[in-house]
Design an enzyme around this catalytic site. Structure first.
Site, PDB file in Angstrom:
ATOM      1  N   SER A 110     -11.334  -4.256   2.868  1.00 16.38           N
ATOM      2  CA  SER A 110     -10.065  -3.567   2.647  1.00 16.38           C
ATOM      3  C   SER A 110      -9.249  -3.474   3.934  1.00 16.38           C
ATOM      4  O   SER A 110      -8.041  -3.755   3.943  1.00 16.38           O
ATOM      5  CB  SER A 110     -10.338  -2.161   2.106  1.00 16.38           C
ATOM      6  OG  SER A 110      -9.131  -1.563   1.718  1.00 16.38           O
ATOM      7  N   ALA A 135      -5.140  -0.231  -2.639  1.00 15.55           N
ATOM      8  CA  ALA A 135      -5.540   1.111  -2.183  1.00 15.55           C
ATOM      9  C   ALA A 135      -6.684   0.914  -1.203  1.00 15.55           C
ATOM     10  O   ALA A 135      -7.625   0.160  -1.483  1.00 15.55           O
ATOM     11  CB  ALA A 135      -5.971   1.983  -3.357  1.00 15.55           C
ATOM     12  N   GLU A 136      -6.623   1.588  -0.054  1.00 13.07           N
ATOM     13  CA  GLU A 136      -7.532   1.259   1.044  1.00 13.07           C
ATOM     14  C   GLU A 136      -8.987   1.616   0.779  1.00 13.07           C
ATOM     15  O   GLU A 136      -9.874   1.172   1.490  1.00 13.07           O
ATOM     16  CB  GLU A 136      -7.043   1.886   2.356  1.00 13.07           C
ATOM     17  CG  GLU A 136      -7.030   3.406   2.423  1.00 13.07           C
ATOM     18  CD  GLU A 136      -5.677   3.991   2.013  1.00 13.07           C
ATOM     19  OE1 GLU A 136      -4.948   3.352   1.222  1.00 13.07           O
ATOM     20  OE2 GLU A 136      -5.369   5.112   2.484  1.00 13.07           O
ATOM     21  N   ASN A 137      -9.255   2.405  -0.255  1.00  8.52           N
ATOM     22  CA  ASN A 137     -10.656   2.683  -0.569  1.00  8.52           C
ATOM     23  C   ASN A 137     -11.335   1.494  -1.250  1.00  8.52           C
ATOM     24  O   ASN A 137     -12.546   1.535  -1.466  1.00  8.52           O
ATOM     25  CB  ASN A 137     -10.770   3.926  -1.450  1.00  8.52           C
ATOM     26  CG  ASN A 137     -10.029   3.774  -2.750  1.00  8.52           C
ATOM     27  OD1 ASN A 137      -8.840   3.457  -2.770  1.00  8.52           O
ATOM     28  ND2 ASN A 137     -10.720   3.970  -3.856  1.00  8.52           N
ATOM     29  N   ASN A 171       0.865  -1.184   0.000  1.00  4.82           N
ATOM     30  CA  ASN A 171       0.000   0.000   0.000  1.00  4.82           C
ATOM     31  C   ASN A 171       0.896   1.227   0.000  1.00  4.82           C
ATOM     32  O   ASN A 171       1.898   1.257   0.719  1.00  4.82           O
ATOM     33  CB  ASN A 171      -0.892   0.000   1.247  1.00  4.82           C
ATOM     34  CG  ASN A 171      -1.817   1.204   1.301  1.00  4.82           C
ATOM     35  OD1 ASN A 171      -1.381   2.337   1.485  1.00  4.82           O
ATOM     36  ND2 ASN A 171      -3.106   0.967   1.143  1.00  4.82           N
TER      37      ASN A 171
END
Lengths: 229, 220
Positions: free
Chosen positions: B88, B46-48, B23
Site C-alpha cells: 500500500s 485506502a492506505e490500510n 486517496n
C-alpha cells in the site's frame, strides 16, 4: 531447529511462556481488522514487562479488540511504544507527559517498510517521507541522485503476534480482504512469530496460490477465541 | 458549516479527471466522490490495503474484514484489490497515485503543509499523512480558508510543525481555488460572493493572478 514442522498448534500456556521481560513485540492489525485479539489477551495475562511494543495503532476502547494490549501499556509494563496512529488511545498523552512511556512516532508507510527491511535482510532504506519535519530529528540525511533522503533503519523484533483468517498446521496462512495490513509484513520480521487464526485447517487444504503468510515465517499457531460476527 | 464542506467537496471533485487513482483523507475529502460528473470515474485507494473502494457498506453488504482507513465498513467495486501495508505504501511513495486529497491546519506559499500536530494538544500520530503527501503526484488540500477564529490558514510560512516540505499543489477552500506556481500561490478561481480583494484580505501571503486568462468562478 528449522522452521518446518507439520504441527505448530500451541496451547495458551506455551504461548504465555514465550513472553519475556525486555522483549520487542510486533502487534499486527489495522484498527480492529486483522488484530490478534486472543494473543493480546495472553500478552496481558503474562507477567512480561519492560516491553517495547510496535503497532500501527492501539485503541484503549474497553469494548475493543485492542483493549488488553492497551492495558499492558497503562499498567506501566511498556517502556517504549513505536506507533503511527495515536488518536484511538486517549491515555497515551498522559502516560507520555508523566514520562511513564517513551513514544516513537513513525509515519505509517515508514513503519511498514522498516519492519519489511528487518524481515528481508535490508540494512535500511532511503525515503523523503518525514524529511524536514520533527520526525527527522536525529536521523541521518543521505544525498543521492540530487535529492535529500532520510535513512530509515530496520525494525527487528523478538516476537511477532499476527492474525490470519485461516491457517494450516504448518503455519501457512490466508489473510482475507483488508486483514493483511501489517500481519504479512510482521510475520517474517521477528525471531519468533505466533499466529492466531479464526480457522485452523489440515495441511494441504490451502492452495499454494492463496497463501499470504508462508509457514516458514510462523513458529506457533493458535485458535482465535475471538467471536466477532 | 455543512454547506461549506459540500461546497469545497464539489469544487475538489471538479479538479479530478477520468481515470485518476486517488486517496481520500477523512472529513471533506470523503464527500468529493458524490460530486464527480458522470463522465469522470476514479479509482479510490485506502492506505490500510485496498484499491477500488466503493460506497459505505449497509445491511447485508457489511463484511467486518473490509474497512477503509477511517475504519468504516465499505464495499469494494468489481476489479478491486486487497494488499498489505508495505504494498500500500509502495503504491503511495512510488507516485502511483494521481492525487491525495486531505485536510490541513496550515499551508504556506512554498507548498509546505502542516496537518498533524498542534503542540500542547493530543499526542500526535501522523498515520499515513506524511507518506501520502510525499508520494502522490498531486496534493490537493481541502479546507476552510480561515480558522474558526477568523485567522488565515494560508500563510507565508507555516507556524505549526510541518507534515512535509513543498508538496501542496492545489488548495480548495470556501473562498478560492489556489494553485502553487513558481512565484507562490496563484488564484485560479474565487467563490461566488468573493472578490480578488476579499480573498486576499483573508490570506496570509501574496496571491498572484494567472499569467494567462482570468480568475475563474468556483462551482456553486
Amino acid at each position: 531447529m528449522g522452521k518446518f514442522s507439520r504441527d505448530k498448534l500451541a496451547s495458551k500456556q506455551a504461548v504465555i511462556e514465550k513472553f519475556q521481560d525486555g522483549q520487542t513485540i510486533l502487534l499486527g492489525g489495522f484498527n480492529r481488522v486483522g488484530a490478534p485479539g486472543t494473543l493480546f489477551k495472553y500478552l496481558h495475562e503474562s507477567a512480561a514487562r519492560d516491553l517495547t511494543l510496535v503497532c500501527n495503532n492501539c485503541s484503549n476502547d474497553p469494548a475493543g479488540i485492542w483493549y488488553p494490549a492497551s492495558q499492558v501499556i497503562s499498567e506501566g509494563r511498556v517502556r517504549q511504544l513505536k506507533i503511527s496512529f495515536t488518536r484511538t488511545n486517549t491515555e497515551l498523552i498522559s502516560l507520555y507527559e508523566s514520562r511513564k512511556l517513551e513514544v516513537e512516532l513513525i509515519p505509517q508507510g515508514t513503519l511498514a517498510e522498516r519492519i519489511r527491511a528487518a524481515a528481508y535482510g535490508l540494512g535500511g532504506f532511503l525515503t523523503t517521507v518525514g524529511y524536514g519535519t520533527l520526525l527527522a530529528e536525529g536521523k541521518q540525511i543521505i544525498h543521492a541522485n540530487g535529492k535529500d533522503y532520510l535513512l530509515e533503519l530496520p525494525l527487528h523484533a523478538d516476537l511477532a503476534l499476527v492474525k490470519a483468517t485461516k491457517a494450516d498446521l504448518m503455519g501457512n496462512a490466508v489473510c482475507r480482504a483488508t486483514t493483511k495490513n501489517f500481519n504479512t509484513i510482521m510475520a517474517p520480521a521477528a525471531d519468533f512469530t505466533i499466529l492466531e487464526a479464526d480457522q485452523i485447517v489440515p495441511v494441504g487444504e490451502l492452495t499454494p496460490e492463496e497463501i499470504d503468510i508462508p509457514g516458514i515465517f510462523v513458529d506457533m499457531v493458535i485458535q482465535s477465541e475471538e467471536v466477532l460476527k | 458549516m455543512s454547506d461549506v464542506r459540500h461546497f469545497i467537496a464539489r469544487n475538489v471533485a471538479s479538479l479530478l479527471r477520468n481515470g485518476d487513482v486517488i486517496n481520500l483523507g477523512v472529513g471533506i475529502p470523503t464527500l468529493t466522490t458524490q460530486y464527480l460528473p458522470d463522465e469522470v470515474e476514479v479509482l479510490i485507494q485506502a492506505e490500510n490495503g485496498v484499491i477500488g473502494c466503493g460506497p459505505e457498506a449497509v445491511g447485508e453488504q457489511i463484511d467486518r474484514d473490509i474497512i477503509d482507513a477511517g475504519a468504516k465498513c465499505i464495499t469494494v467495486i468489481p476489479g478491486g484489490w486487497f494488499f498489505d501495508s508495505a504494498v500500500s505504501f509502495g503504491i503511495i511513495r512510488g507516485a502511483h497515485l494521481d492525487a491525495t486529497i486531505l485536510g490541513a491546519l496550515q499551508v504556506d506559499e512554498k507548498g509546505n503543509l502542516a496537518n498533524w500536530y498542534v503542540p500542547g494538544k493530543l499526542l500526535p500520530g501522523p498515520g499515513g499523512a506524511m507518506d501520502l503527501v510525499a508520494g502522490a503526484r498531486q496534493v490537493i488540500v481541502a479546507m476552510e480558508h480561515v480558522t474558526k477564529y477568523g485567522e488565515p490558514k494560508i500563510l507565508s510560512e507555516c507556524t505549526l510543525p510541518l507534515t512535509a516540505i513543498g508538496v501542496v499543489t492545489t488548495i480548495v477552500t470556501d473562498a478560492a481555488i489556489l494553485k502553487r506556481a513558481e512565484l507562490g500561490l496563484e488564484l485560479v478561481a474565487i467563490a461566488p460572493g468573493e472578490t480578488i480583494e476579499s480573498v486576499r484580505a483573508k490570506t496570509g501571503c501574496p496571491l498572484h493572478l494567472p499569467k494567462e486568462g482570468q480568475v475563474g468562478e468556483m462551482l456553486q
